[in-house]
Enzyme design. Structure first.
Site, PDB file in Angstrom:
ATOM      1  N   LYS A 279       1.437 -64.759  72.915  1.00 54.52           N
ATOM      2  CA  LYS A 279       2.017 -64.165  73.977  1.00 54.52           C
ATOM      3  C   LYS A 279       0.924 -63.816  75.096  1.00 54.52           C
ATOM      4  CE  LYS A 279       3.903 -60.423  72.817  1.00 54.52           C
ATOM      5  NZ  LYS A 279       3.694 -60.495  71.488  1.00 54.52           N
TER       6      LYS A 279
ATOM      7  N   ARG B 104       9.398 -53.523  74.011  1.00 54.26           N
ATOM      8  CA  ARG B 104       9.267 -53.835  72.577  1.00 54.26           C
ATOM      9  C   ARG B 104      10.485 -52.915  71.999  1.00 54.26           C
ATOM     10  NH1 ARG B 104       3.401 -55.002  72.893  1.00 54.26           N
ATOM     11  NH2 ARG B 104       2.525 -55.547  71.084  1.00 54.26           N
TER      12      ARG B 104
ATOM     13  N   ARG C  62     -10.273 -55.943  66.798  1.00 53.96           N
ATOM     14  CA  ARG C  62      -9.488 -54.695  67.359  1.00 53.96           C
ATOM     15  C   ARG C  62      -8.938 -54.313  65.978  1.00 53.96           C
ATOM     16  NH1 ARG C  62      -5.151 -57.347  71.250  1.00 53.96           N
ATOM     17  NH2 ARG C  62      -3.627 -56.023  69.804  1.00 53.96           N
TER      18      ARG C  62
HETATM   19  P1  AMP Z   1      -0.540 -55.856  72.585  1.00 49.58           P
HETATM   20  O1  AMP Z   1      -1.793 -56.256  73.213  1.00 49.58           O
HETATM   21  O2  AMP Z   1       0.724 -56.219  73.512  1.00 49.58           O
HETATM   22  O3  AMP Z   1      -0.440 -56.454  71.132  1.00 49.58           O
HETATM   23  O4  AMP Z   1      -0.380 -54.364  72.302  1.00 49.58           O
HETATM   24  C1  AMP Z   1      -1.153 -53.426  71.668  1.00 49.58           C
HETATM   25  C2  AMP Z   1      -0.842 -52.025  71.182  1.00 49.58           C
HETATM   26  O5  AMP Z   1      -0.141 -51.392  72.448  1.00 49.58           O
HETATM   27  C3  AMP Z   1       0.483 -52.182  70.407  1.00 49.58           C
HETATM   28  O6  AMP Z   1       0.504 -52.485  69.152  1.00 49.58           O
HETATM   29  C4  AMP Z   1       1.152 -50.898  70.597  1.00 49.58           C
HETATM   30  O7  AMP Z   1       0.585 -49.999  70.141  1.00 49.58           O
HETATM   31  C5  AMP Z   1       0.835 -50.433  72.148  1.00 49.58           C
HETATM   32  N1  AMP Z   1       2.054 -51.061  72.893  1.00 49.58           N
HETATM   33  C6  AMP Z   1       1.742 -52.260  73.821  1.00 49.58           C
HETATM   34  N2  AMP Z   1       2.939 -52.477  74.514  1.00 49.58           N
HETATM   35  C7  AMP Z   1       3.812 -51.558  74.045  1.00 49.58           C
HETATM   36  C8  AMP Z   1       5.220 -51.262  74.440  1.00 49.58           C
HETATM   37  N3  AMP Z   1       5.777 -52.013  75.293  1.00 49.58           N
HETATM   38  N4  AMP Z   1       5.732 -50.110  73.646  1.00 49.58           N
HETATM   39  C9  AMP Z   1       5.060 -49.392  72.832  1.00 49.58           C
HETATM   40  N5  AMP Z   1       3.690 -49.829  72.661  1.00 49.58           N
HETATM   41  C10 AMP Z   1       3.075 -50.664  73.107  1.00 49.58           C
END
Ligand code: AMP
Length: 216
Positions: free
Chosen positions: A13, A88, A159
């Protein structure tokens, strides 16, 4: 035009969102990036988010929704944006629908990047990022030192949420809390799907085709 990219962690994504935003001029909004930026800046929100992110858990809805609604209220988001990693949960999706409808707007399309669980586990296992700029590489598919070293260094970090226990948890969280959005958007007739197991370039082309279908 407001567009959502949906898909499991590791579906690509982030990469696709950056490229699609460049090609279409849409503003790219990633809640993951917003949390990481807050973390780098040492804000209260960043420190709170970290406790959830490190374990692969979702940051609570109230915090996430508030941050996102504040962001889409700014002038540069008025013409639309490409959401990456938001919503999400169904609660987040409802809050977004409400906020957009108050502005007389709506989601044009939600595009699911479809990738199997087996493929996701393989991809996430080798994901690393540049310690300086955060650019994402993969030890097998896109090795960091294949070309010139990133930022003049080969120092790569994994990460915390890409470590094995966190990966398993993120997949479970996706299945429990995010996958219901496929039905949610399907019911509005605004769900499109692309095969995320093709080459990155082919996925990008399919995304553009899906966007052209709703903008014409
Ligand atoms: P990502 O980079 O999109 O994989 O996001 C990394 C982390 O940020 C996720 O595993 C969640 O802990 C947090 N996060 C990002 N977007 C959301 C969201 N829309 N709702 C809740 N937590 C989020």
């Amino acid at each position: 035009m407001y567009v959502i990219l949906l898909g499991p962690p590791g579906a690509g994504k982030g990469t696709q969102a950056v490229q699609t935003a460049e090609r279409t001029g849409l503003l790219h909004l990633s809640t993951g990036d917003m949390f990481r930026e807050n973390l780098r800046n040492g804000t209260e929100l960043g420190n709170l988010a970290k406790t959830y992110m490190d374990q692969g858990e979702l940051v609570p809805d109230d915090v996430t929704i508030r941050m996102l609604l504040e962001r889409i209220g700014r002038d540069d988001a008025r013409a639309g944006c490409l959401f990456d990693g938001f919503p999400r949960t169904v609660e987040q999706a409802k809050a977004l629908d409400e906020a957009l409808s108050e502005q007389g707007n709506e989601i044009a399309v939600t595009i699911l990047i479809d990738v199997s669980n087996e493929e996701i586990t393989r991809r996430l296992g080798g994901r690393v990022s540049c310690a300086t700029c955060g650019s994402v590489f993969h030890e097998i598919f896109n090795p960091p030192n294949a070309g010139s070293p990133c930022c003049g260094t080969v120092k790569m970090i994994q990460r915390d949420d890409d470590k094995p226990e966190a990966i398993a948890n993120r997949l479970q969280v996706y299945a429990d809390q995010t996958e219901p959005l496929v039905d949610y958007y399907n019911q509005t007739g605004k769900l499109a799907s692309v095969n995320g197991e093709q080459s990155s370039q082919a996925v990008g082309e399919d995304l553009l085709t899906a966007l052209q279908a709703v903008s014409s």
